[in-house]
Design an enzyme around this catalytic site. Structure first.
Site, mmCIF file in Angstrom:
data_model
loop_
_atom_site.group_PDB
_atom_site.id
_atom_site.type_symbol
_atom_site.label_atom_id
_atom_site.label_comp_id
_atom_site.label_asym_id
_atom_site.label_seq_id
_atom_site.Cartn_x
_atom_site.Cartn_y
_atom_site.Cartn_z
ATOM 1 N N HIS A 94 -1.032 3.672 -3.004
ATOM 2 C CA HIS A 94 -0.901 2.268 -2.620
ATOM 3 C C HIS A 94 -1.979 1.961 -1.587
ATOM 4 O O HIS A 94 -2.190 2.740 -0.657
ATOM 5 C CB HIS A 94 0.496 2.022 -2.030
ATOM 6 C CG HIS A 94 0.872 0.574 -1.949
ATOM 7 N ND1 HIS A 94 0.267 -0.298 -1.085
ATOM 8 C CD2 HIS A 94 1.803 -0.145 -2.614
ATOM 9 C CE1 HIS A 94 0.807 -1.500 -1.231
ATOM 10 N NE2 HIS A 94 1.746 -1.433 -2.164
ATOM 11 N N ARG A 131 -0.203 -9.597 0.620
ATOM 12 C CA ARG A 131 -1.457 -10.030 0.005
ATOM 13 C C ARG A 131 -1.208 -11.082 -1.070
ATOM 14 O O ARG A 131 -1.965 -12.044 -1.205
ATOM 15 C CB ARG A 131 -2.200 -8.832 -0.594
ATOM 16 C CG ARG A 131 -2.812 -7.928 0.453
ATOM 17 C CD ARG A 131 -3.446 -6.679 -0.165
ATOM 18 N NE ARG A 131 -2.443 -5.699 -0.566
ATOM 19 C CZ ARG A 131 -2.360 -5.158 -1.767
ATOM 20 N NH1 ARG A 131 -3.204 -5.515 -2.720
ATOM 21 N NH2 ARG A 131 -1.437 -4.255 -2.027
#
Length: 500
Positions: free
Chosen positions: A281, A304
């Site tokens: 990740h 995000r």
């Protein structure tokens, strides 16, 4: 007269038959199993399987886990759960379909994995969301678009509770309540580690062996086992065996994530697939007070997806489309950012904070996200570029007609009036070992597949991260919780159908 009596006898017999059928019509599953189904693992896959078995089919369950608490890594999931063609999407005028979701999943998988499993994941995603909403009264009324997705399909609730925690705690409470009210239907065994699954000469499951907290061994008779024990992302041994380049990276996985289920299933003869496909990740928070800690708190992809951007820690400039797939964003961080710690800055606007307040407040309480003016952020992080250049950079990102990195979704920006005094939210992040796509191969009924390509044993199932083939080489954000619900429910349905 005799004819009338004869008719009366016939009517009575028919009435008794109908009454018998009515009494027994509460369940389609007449042959109640003599032994309970054993579900190994208390993450979302295990909780889903157990709730479906106990509440829908009234089939007794023993839920067992080596950990001292329920939840596994599922409880940490903070972005949400995917669904295509859901009521929530319709209410928010978001166009989506299982076919589009499948395209995104296949694209993310990069030629790996099983297309039939991916088709089922996307096809059943809407019913999975509906099940959580209708059965457990979970709202799941808000959406985010994560990396690699063509539209907003990652669901969370407006309750301001992190989705993984909300879903897991809700299903856990339902199961605990049933266990208290009807211990014959649901039994929960924590601090007990499964060491073996017994299969007889006929190729049928017959028992589970486990060790309690005192080291005593026990054998539990059963005809059905569902392995939901999670991945192996915490195990340096597994990482070294399958992808040694990742051994030095920190991880988001709890200490219990050591591949116990994979070990048992492989020993039994399960076909193991995509074991080298381990997802890194791109955003694990760096704790400024404990930078060297091997365990990192996950910075949710929704940060995000809702508008957060990534900046180079020295120049303070963007270097990637933040909504690329996880592997691509990770590769960009590792390519462009400092090699010693692969550190980058995650920067968010006031609008992102408003949209994701509960989660960001939690991160702030842990000291992982800080609020400051642009000029103070530059000073605190010792960014080498001058603050005027960074202000212009943020203004450009927020107002440009086209994005420099082809990011199609530009929302919750910093506004056209960015100045050095504009308030922002920021944290330092680094890539982390997060999810293992590989595991024991399963079929569309959640049955564990053997090396022969056929089901390994009658009564042996798996769901969640312990299985392989659902995600291929790269998992889309929001699909881990979905996988647990889709294939956990499928395992329960497959078991129930064997008792018809």
């Amino acid at each position: 007269m005799r004819g009338s009596r004869k008719v009366l006898v016939y009517i009575t017999i028919i009435a008794l038959v109908l009454l018998y059928r009515k009494i027994n019509s509460n369940s389609m599953y007449k042959a109640v199993p003599k032994s309970p189904v054993v579900v190994i693992g208390t993450g979302l896959a295990g909780l889903t399987t157990s709730n479906q078995l106990a509440h829908t089919y009234k089939i007794p369950v023993v839920l067992i886990d080596k950990a001292s608490s329920i939840g596994g890594n599922s409880i940490k999931a903070s972005s949400g759960i995917n669904g295509a063609g859901t009521t929530t999407q319709a209410n928010l005028n978001v166009k989506d379909s299982p076919e589009l979701f499948l395209e995104d999943t296949i694209s993310s998988a990069k030629g790996k994995g099983s297309r039939p499993l991916m088709e089922k994941l996307s096809r059943d995603s809407s019913s999975a969301i509906n099940w959580l909403q209708s059965t457990f009264n979970l709202k799941l009324d808000k959406l985010a678009q994560l990396g690699g997705h063509s539209t907003a399909r990652t669901h969370r609730s407006s309750t301001n509770i992190p989705p993984g925690f909300e879903i897991v705690s809700t299903l856990s409470k339902a199961l605990k309540k049933t266990s208290e009210e009807n211990p014959e239907l649901v039994k929960i065994l924590l601090n007990n580690k499964v060491t073996d699954i017994g299969i007889d000469s006929k190729g049928e499951v017959h028992s589970v062996t486990y060790t309690d907290a005192d080291g005593n061994s026990h054998v539990l008779e059963t005809s059905n086992v569902v392995v939901c024990s999670g991945g192996f992302g915490y195990s340096k041994e597994f990482l070294h065996k399958f992808n040694p380049e990742l051994v030095k990276l920190p991880t988001t996985n709890g200490k219990q994530t050591t591949g116990d289920g994979q070990n048992i299933l492989e020993r039994l003869g399960a076909k193991m697939v995509d074991m080298k496909e381990i997802q890194v990740h791109p955003t694990g928070f760096i704790d400024s007070k404990d930078r060297g800690n091997n365990w990192k708190f996950l910075a949710a992809e929704a940060l995000r997806g809702l508008g957060g951007i990534l900046l180079h820690p020295e120049s303070g400039k963007r270097f990637v489309n933040e909504l690329e797939t996880r592997d691509n964003v990770t590769a960009a961080i590792q390519r462009y950012c400092p090699k010693d710690d692969n550190r980058a800055i995650l920067l968010m606007s006031e609008a992102v904070y408003t949209n994701y307040k509960a989660n960001i407040d939690f991160y702030m309480s842990k000291g992982l996200i800080k609020k400051a003016s642009v000029i103070d952020m530059v000073k605190n992080l010792k960014i080498t570029s001058n603050v005027e250049d960074i202000v212009k950079h943020l203004q450009h990102y927020s107002t440009a007609s086209t994005d420099d990195f082809n990011r199609k979704l530009v929302i919750n920006t910093f506004g056209k009036d960015v100045s050095k005094d504009t308030s922002v939210y920021y944290g330092e992040i680094t890539p982390v070992v997060h999810f293992t796509m590989g595991g024991a191969e399963i079929d569309e009924r959640s049955q564990v597949v053997g090396t022969s390509g056929k089901p390994l044993a009658k009564g042996l199932y798996a769901a969640g991260e312990v299985s392989g083939g659902v995600h291929g080489a790269n998992r889309l954000g929001g699909s881990s919780l979905l996988e647990c619900v889709v294939y956990g429910r499928t395992a329960a349905e497959s078991i129930a159908s064997s008792y018809k």
